[in-house]
Enzyme design. Structure first.
Site, PDB file in Angstrom:
ATOM      1  N   TYR A 106      -2.653  32.982  44.543  1.00 14.66           N
ATOM      2  CA  TYR A 106      -2.095  32.272  45.707  1.00 14.66           C
ATOM      3  C   TYR A 106      -0.953  33.076  46.321  1.00 14.66           C
ATOM      4  O   TYR A 106      -0.938  33.338  47.533  1.00 14.66           O
ATOM      5  CB  TYR A 106      -1.592  30.876  45.291  1.00 14.66           C
ATOM      6  CG  TYR A 106      -0.635  30.264  46.310  1.00 14.66           C
ATOM      7  CD1 TYR A 106      -1.095  29.843  47.554  1.00 14.66           C
ATOM      8  CD2 TYR A 106       0.731  30.137  46.033  1.00 14.66           C
ATOM      9  CE1 TYR A 106      -0.223  29.300  48.498  1.00 14.66           C
ATOM     10  CE2 TYR A 106       1.605  29.601  46.964  1.00 14.66           C
ATOM     11  CZ  TYR A 106       1.121  29.185  48.202  1.00 14.66           C
ATOM     12  OH  TYR A 106       1.996  28.660  49.128  1.00 14.66           O
TER      13      TYR A 106
ATOM     14  N   LYS B 293      -0.747  34.819  50.066  1.00 15.30           N
ATOM     15  CA  LYS B 293       0.278  34.485  51.067  1.00 15.30           C
ATOM     16  C   LYS B 293       1.034  35.748  51.489  1.00 15.30           C
ATOM     17  O   LYS B 293       1.373  35.932  52.660  1.00 15.30           O
ATOM     18  CB  LYS B 293       1.261  33.445  50.517  1.00 15.30           C
ATOM     19  CG  LYS B 293       0.700  32.054  50.343  1.00 15.30           C
ATOM     20  CD  LYS B 293       0.231  31.416  51.644  1.00 15.30           C
ATOM     21  CE  LYS B 293       1.366  31.104  52.601  1.00 15.30           C
ATOM     22  NZ  LYS B 293       0.866  30.429  53.832  1.00 15.30           N
TER      23      LYS B 293
ATOM     24  N   THR C 257       6.074  31.541  51.882  1.00 15.62           N
ATOM     25  CA  THR C 257       6.607  30.856  50.695  1.00 15.62           C
ATOM     26  C   THR C 257       7.529  31.749  49.863  1.00 15.62           C
ATOM     27  O   THR C 257       7.402  32.979  49.892  1.00 15.62           O
ATOM     28  CB  THR C 257       5.424  30.390  49.806  1.00 15.62           C
ATOM     29  OG1 THR C 257       5.914  29.985  48.530  1.00 15.62           O
ATOM     30  CG2 THR C 257       4.404  31.505  49.583  1.00 15.62           C
ATOM     31  N   ASP C 258       8.379  31.113  49.078  1.00 16.28           N
ATOM     32  CA  ASP C 258       9.251  31.861  48.152  1.00 16.28           C
ATOM     33  C   ASP C 258       8.442  32.603  47.089  1.00 16.28           C
ATOM     34  O   ASP C 258       8.942  33.538  46.456  1.00 16.28           O
ATOM     35  CB  ASP C 258      10.283  30.935  47.483  1.00 16.28           C
ATOM     36  CG  ASP C 258       9.690  29.761  46.719  1.00 16.28           C
ATOM     37  OD1 ASP C 258       8.446  29.641  46.657  1.00 16.28           O
ATOM     38  OD2 ASP C 258      10.477  28.948  46.194  1.00 16.28           O
ATOM     39  N   GLU C 259       7.187  32.181  46.895  1.00 13.76           N
ATOM     40  CA  GLU C 259       6.393  32.791  45.816  1.00 13.76           C
ATOM     41  C   GLU C 259       6.087  34.259  46.080  1.00 13.76           C
ATOM     42  O   GLU C 259       5.688  34.977  45.163  1.00 13.76           O
ATOM     43  CB  GLU C 259       5.097  32.010  45.602  1.00 13.76           C
ATOM     44  CG  GLU C 259       5.356  30.549  45.353  1.00 13.76           C
ATOM     45  CD  GLU C 259       4.405  29.903  44.365  1.00 13.76           C
ATOM     46  OE1 GLU C 259       3.595  30.595  43.757  1.00 13.76           O
ATOM     47  OE2 GLU C 259       4.511  28.674  44.212  1.00 13.76           O
TER      48      GLU C 259
HETATM   49  P1  NAD Z   1      -1.575  21.538  51.910  1.00 16.62           P
HETATM   50  O1  NAD Z   1      -2.508  22.107  50.891  1.00 16.62           O
HETATM   51  O2  NAD Z   1      -1.057  20.151  51.734  1.00 16.62           O
HETATM   52  O3  NAD Z   1      -2.269  21.591  53.356  1.00 16.62           O
HETATM   53  C1  NAD Z   1      -2.993  22.673  53.814  1.00 16.62           C
HETATM   54  C2  NAD Z   1      -3.723  22.253  55.088  1.00 16.62           C
HETATM   55  O4  NAD Z   1      -4.436  23.385  55.597  1.00 16.62           O
HETATM   56  C3  NAD Z   1      -4.759  21.145  54.863  1.00 16.62           C
HETATM   57  O5  NAD Z   1      -4.654  20.175  55.871  1.00 16.62           O
HETATM   58  C4  NAD Z   1      -6.082  21.877  54.940  1.00 16.62           C
HETATM   59  O6  NAD Z   1      -7.156  21.062  55.405  1.00 16.62           O
HETATM   60  C5  NAD Z   1      -5.756  22.988  55.931  1.00 16.62           C
HETATM   61  N1  NAD Z   1      -6.632  24.151  55.794  1.00 16.62           N
HETATM   62  C6  NAD Z   1      -6.968  24.817  54.665  1.00 16.62           C
HETATM   63  N2  NAD Z   1      -7.801  25.830  54.939  1.00 16.62           N
HETATM   64  C7  NAD Z   1      -7.972  25.826  56.278  1.00 16.62           C
HETATM   65  C8  NAD Z   1      -8.698  26.653  57.170  1.00 16.62           C
HETATM   66  N3  NAD Z   1      -9.436  27.690  56.720  1.00 16.62           N
HETATM   67  N4  NAD Z   1      -8.649  26.391  58.491  1.00 16.62           N
HETATM   68  C9  NAD Z   1      -7.908  25.340  58.961  1.00 16.62           C
HETATM   69  N5  NAD Z   1      -7.222  24.518  58.167  1.00 16.62           N
HETATM   70  C10 NAD Z   1      -7.245  24.757  56.837  1.00 16.62           C
HETATM   71  O7  NAD Z   1      -0.402  22.592  52.013  1.00 16.62           O
HETATM   72  P2  NAD Z   1       1.165  22.363  52.219  1.00 16.62           P
HETATM   73  O8  NAD Z   1       1.793  22.127  50.911  1.00 16.62           O
HETATM   74  O9  NAD Z   1       1.410  21.423  53.330  1.00 16.62           O
HETATM   75  O10 NAD Z   1       1.589  23.840  52.678  1.00 16.62           O
HETATM   76  C11 NAD Z   1       1.565  24.194  54.056  1.00 16.62           C
HETATM   77  C12 NAD Z   1       1.986  25.635  54.194  1.00 16.62           C
HETATM   78  O11 NAD Z   1       3.296  25.806  53.676  1.00 16.62           O
HETATM   79  C13 NAD Z   1       1.095  26.611  53.434  1.00 16.62           C
HETATM   80  O12 NAD Z   1       0.945  27.768  54.218  1.00 16.62           O
HETATM   81  C14 NAD Z   1       1.878  26.914  52.177  1.00 16.62           C
HETATM   82  O13 NAD Z   1       1.570  28.197  51.693  1.00 16.62           O
HETATM   83  C15 NAD Z   1       3.301  26.819  52.684  1.00 16.62           C
HETATM   84  N6  NAD Z   1       4.311  26.427  51.688  1.00 16.62           N
HETATM   85  C16 NAD Z   1       4.124  25.320  50.910  1.00 16.62           C
HETATM   86  C17 NAD Z   1       5.133  24.933  50.018  1.00 16.62           C
HETATM   87  C18 NAD Z   1       4.983  23.715  49.120  1.00 16.62           C
HETATM   88  O14 NAD Z   1       5.817  23.529  48.232  1.00 16.62           O
HETATM   89  N7  NAD Z   1       4.007  22.860  49.316  1.00 16.62           N
HETATM   90  C19 NAD Z   1       6.320  25.685  49.923  1.00 16.62           C
HETATM   91  C20 NAD Z   1       6.453  26.821  50.742  1.00 16.62           C
HETATM   92  C21 NAD Z   1       5.465  27.168  51.632  1.00 16.62           C
HETATM   93  O1  TDX Z   2       0.668  19.667  35.902  1.00 18.58           O
HETATM   94  C1  TDX Z   2       1.631  20.401  36.154  1.00 18.58           C
HETATM   95  N1  TDX Z   2       2.508  20.708  35.159  1.00 18.58           N
HETATM   96  C2  TDX Z   2       3.585  21.532  35.343  1.00 18.58           C
HETATM   97  O2  TDX Z   2       4.350  21.783  34.405  1.00 18.58           O
HETATM   98  C3  TDX Z   2       1.861  20.970  37.464  1.00 18.58           C
HETATM   99  C4  TDX Z   2       0.932  20.662  38.608  1.00 18.58           C
HETATM  100  C5  TDX Z   2       2.943  21.792  37.632  1.00 18.58           C
HETATM  101  N2  TDX Z   2       3.765  22.090  36.606  1.00 18.58           N
HETATM  102  C6  TDX Z   2       4.892  23.028  36.833  1.00 18.58           C
HETATM  103  C7  TDX Z   2       4.466  24.370  37.396  1.00 18.58           C
HETATM  104  C8  TDX Z   2       5.645  24.776  38.246  1.00 18.58           C
HETATM  105  O3  TDX Z   2       6.612  25.444  37.454  1.00 18.58           O
HETATM  106  O4  TDX Z   2       5.740  22.453  37.831  1.00 18.58           O
HETATM  107  C9  TDX Z   2       6.240  23.459  38.732  1.00 18.58           C
HETATM  108  C10 TDX Z   2       5.802  23.096  40.136  1.00 18.58           C
HETATM  109  O5  TDX Z   2       4.401  23.230  40.192  1.00 18.58           O
HETATM  110  P1  TDX Z   2       3.586  23.008  41.555  1.00 18.58           P
HETATM  111  O6  TDX Z   2       3.919  21.670  42.091  1.00 18.58           O
HETATM  112  O7  TDX Z   2       2.164  23.334  41.269  1.00 18.58           O
HETATM  113  O8  TDX Z   2       4.272  24.076  42.514  1.00 18.58           O
HETATM  114  P2  TDX Z   2       4.452  25.662  42.411  1.00 18.58           P
HETATM  115  O9  TDX Z   2       3.419  26.280  41.561  1.00 18.58           O
HETATM  116  O10 TDX Z   2       5.882  25.933  42.059  1.00 18.58           O
HETATM  117  O11 TDX Z   2       4.164  26.082  43.948  1.00 18.58           O
HETATM  118  C11 TDX Z   2       4.687  25.266  45.028  1.00 18.58           C
HETATM  119  O12 TDX Z   2       5.800  25.878  45.634  1.00 18.58           O
HETATM  120  C12 TDX Z   2       5.592  26.997  46.434  1.00 18.58           C
HETATM  121  C13 TDX Z   2       3.598  24.992  46.072  1.00 18.58           C
HETATM  122  O13 TDX Z   2       2.450  24.427  45.444  1.00 18.58           O
HETATM  123  C14 TDX Z   2       3.235  26.224  46.831  1.00 18.58           C
HETATM  124  O14 TDX Z   2       2.294  25.908  47.869  1.00 18.58           O
HETATM  125  C15 TDX Z   2       4.488  26.788  47.445  1.00 18.58           C
HETATM  126  O15 TDX Z   2       4.205  27.995  48.114  1.00 18.58           O
END
Ligand code: NAD
Ligand code: TDX
Length: 340
Positions: A150, A154, A126-128
Site C-alpha cells: 500500500y 501511494k 499519506t504519512d506511510e
Molecule cells: P477509503 O478506502 O475509505 O475510500 C476510498 C474510496 O476510493 C472509496 O470510495 C472507493 O470506492 C474509491 N475507489 C477505489 N478505487 C477506485 C478507482 N479505481 N476509481 C474510483 N474510485 C475508487 O479510503 P480513505 O481512508 O477515505 O482514504 C482516502 C485517501 O486518503 C486515500 O488516498 C488514502 O491513501 C489517503 N489517506 C488515508 C488515511 C487514513 O487514515 N484513512 C490517512 C492518510 C491518507
Molecule cells: O486488527 C487490527 N489490529 C491492529 O493491531 C488492525 C486493523 C490494526 N491494528 C494496528 C495496525 C496499526 O499499527 O493498528 C494500527 C492502525 O491500523 P490501521 O487502522 O489498519 O491503519 P494503518 O495501517 O496505520 O494505516 C492507516 O493510516 C495511514 C490507513 O489505513 C492508511 O490508509 C493511511 O494511509
C-alpha cells in the site's frame, strides 16, 4: 466558478471532504467520481444528496475513457484525488488492486487532467510514504521508505504527480495525512473495527505487543487540511497534515473499551502484521504556515467517534456481511486461533 472533481469521494475521508466543500462553497460545483468498491458507500453522501452544487458519477480512475468524459462533461478545472485502495492488511494479502488504482489510476487521472487543461490537481497521499520513524518527526523533504505494498503504491502515485508538475508544468499540490479516524470509516481500520466489535462483545485482535505508535487526525480536520492546501498550497509542494496526537495502539484500544464500558479481557494479542511499521510521526509546521490547524484533540475526537458508531448501527451493520465476513476470516481466523 470552480468545477471540482473529487475522486474517491464516496469513501471515508473523501466523503467528509465532499460534505465540507458542498456546504462551505455554494458557488463551486462538486462532482464526486467514485468506482464504489467495497469501501465506497453512497450512504456517506446522504447529507449532501439534495444539494444543488453536488453531483455523483460512478467510474474508475484507471479507465481513461470514463475519466476523459467526466472531465469534459462537467467542465472540470480542479481535481482532488482521494481514490485509492487504502487498507494495509489487504495490500499484504493481494497487492493487485493497489497497483491498479493507486499507481495506474493516479497516472491516468494526471494524464487526462493534463490533456484537459486542468488548472489545479491535488494528490491526497499519506504519512506511510516515509516509512517507520524511530524518533523525531518526518519532514516533507525526507526520503521515501515505504514498507507495505500500500505505502509503495501511494509513493508511486505521488511521485508521478511530482513528475507531471516538473515535466509538463501542471499545477499540482500533495497532502500527506496521518492516521485518520471519525464517523463513516469502513470498519476494517483500527478505530471503527475495534469499536464495532467491542459493541458486540467480540475479541479485539491487537497485532504483536500493541506498542506501535500512530499519530491520529480527526477526519474533519483532514478534510479542512486538504481544502487549505488546495486553495493556498504552492504548486510542486507537499504538505504534511499531521494529527500531533501520537498514541500507542494498546492505549487507543483500552480507551475505546473504557468509552463503551467493556472489559480489557476482550483484547487478544495476535501475531503481528508482516512488515509492520512501528511508528509514524510528522511535523505539521509547513501546513501550519498555510493557515491550517487541527481543531480536535484525540480524547474529544475519539469519544465523539465511538458515540457515532454506537448511535449509527444502521450504517455499519449492513457492511459487516458478505465480502466483509470473507475478509475477516482470511485476515483474522488463524491469528485469533494462534493468539501470540
Ligand atoms: P477509503 O478506502 O475509505 O475510500 C476510498 C474510496 O476510493 C472509496 O470510495 C472507493 O470506492 C474509491 N475507489 C477505489 N478505487 C477506485 C478507482 N479505481 N476509481 C474510483 N474510485 C475508487 O479510503 P480513505 O481512508 O477515505 O482514504 C482516502 C485517501 O486518503 C486515500 O488516498 C488514502 O491513501 C489517503 N489517506 C488515508 C488515511 C487514513 O487514515 N484513512 C490517512 C492518510 C491518507
Ligand atoms: O486488527 C487490527 N489490529 C491492529 O493491531 C488492525 C486493523 C490494526 N491494528 C494496528 C495496525 C496499526 O499499527 O493498528 C494500527 C492502525 O491500523 P490501521 O487502522 O489498519 O491503519 P494503518 O495501517 O496505520 O494505516 C492507516 O493510516 C495511514 C490507513 O489505513 C492508511 O490508509 C493511511 O494511509
Amino acid at each position: 466558478m470552480k468545477n471540482i472533481l473529487v475522486t474517491g469521494g464516496a469513501g471515508f475521508i473523501g466523503s467528509a471532504f465532499v460534505r465540507h466543500m458542498v456546504e462551505r462553497y455554494p458557488d463551486y460545483n462538486i462532482v464526486c467520481f467514485d468506482k464504489l468498491t467495497y469501501a465506497g458507500n453512497i450512504d456517506n453522501l446522504l447529507p449532501v444528496d439534495d444539494a444543488e452544487n453536488y453531483r455523483f458519477e460512478r467510474g474508475d480512475i484507471a479507465d481513461r475513457a470514463t475519466v476523459s468524459r467526466a472531465l469534459r462533461d462537467y467542465c472540470v478545472d480542479t481535481v482532488v484525488n482521494f481514490a485509492a485502495e487504502s487498507h494495509v492488511d489487504r495490500s499484504i494479502l493481494d497487492p493487485d488492486a493497489f497497483i491498479h488504482t493507486d499507481v495506474v489510476g493516479a497516472y491516468i487521472l494526471l494524464d487526462e487532467g493534463r490533456k484537459h487543461g486542468i488548472e489545479r490537481f491535488c494528490q491526497v497521499s499519506t504519512d506511510e510514504v516515509y516509512g517507520d520513524i524511530d524518533i523525531g518527526l518526518s519532514l516533507e523533504d525526507d526520503r521515501f521508505l515505504p514498507n507495505s505494498p500500500y505505502a509503495a503504491s501511494k509513493a508511486a502515485g505521488e511521485l508521478m504527480a511530482r513528475a507531471y508538475c516538473v515535466t509538463y508544468g501542471m499545477d499540482i499540490v500533495i497532502t500527506r495525512g496521518s492516521n485518520t479516524y471519525g464517523p463513516y470509516q469502513y470498519p476494517e481500520k483500527l478505530v471503527p473495527f475495534f469499536a464495532t466489535e467491542a459493541i458486540d462483545h467480540r475479541p479485539l485482535p491487537l497485532y504483536g505487543d500493541g506498542e506501535q505508535i500512530r499519530d491520529w487526525l480527526y477526519v474533519d480536520d483532514h478534510a479542512r487540511g486538504v481544502d487549505c492546501v488546495l486553495h493556498f498550497g504552492v504548486s510542486g509542494e507537499a504538505y504534511n497534515l499531521a494529527g500531533e496526537n501520537q498514541r500507542a495502539n494498546i492505549d487507543v484500544t483500552t480507551r475505546i473499551l473504557e468509552l463503551l464500558g467493556k472489559p480489557a479481557s476482550l483484547i487478544r494479542h495476535v501475531p503481528d502484521r508482516e512488515g509492520h511499521d512501528r511508528r509514524y510521526a510528522m511535523s505539521a509546521e509547513k501546513a501550519r504556515a498555510l493557515g491550517w490547524r487541527r481543531q480536535f484533540d484525540f480524547d474529544a475526537g475519539l469519544e465523539a467517534t465511538v458515540r457515532w458508531y454506537q448511535d449509527n448501527e444502521w450504517w455499519w451493520r449492513k457492511i459487516k456481511t458478505g465480502e466483509y465476513l470473507e475478509y475477516y476470516k482470511r485476515q483474522y481466523a488463524e491469528r485469533l486461533a494462534a493468539q501470540a
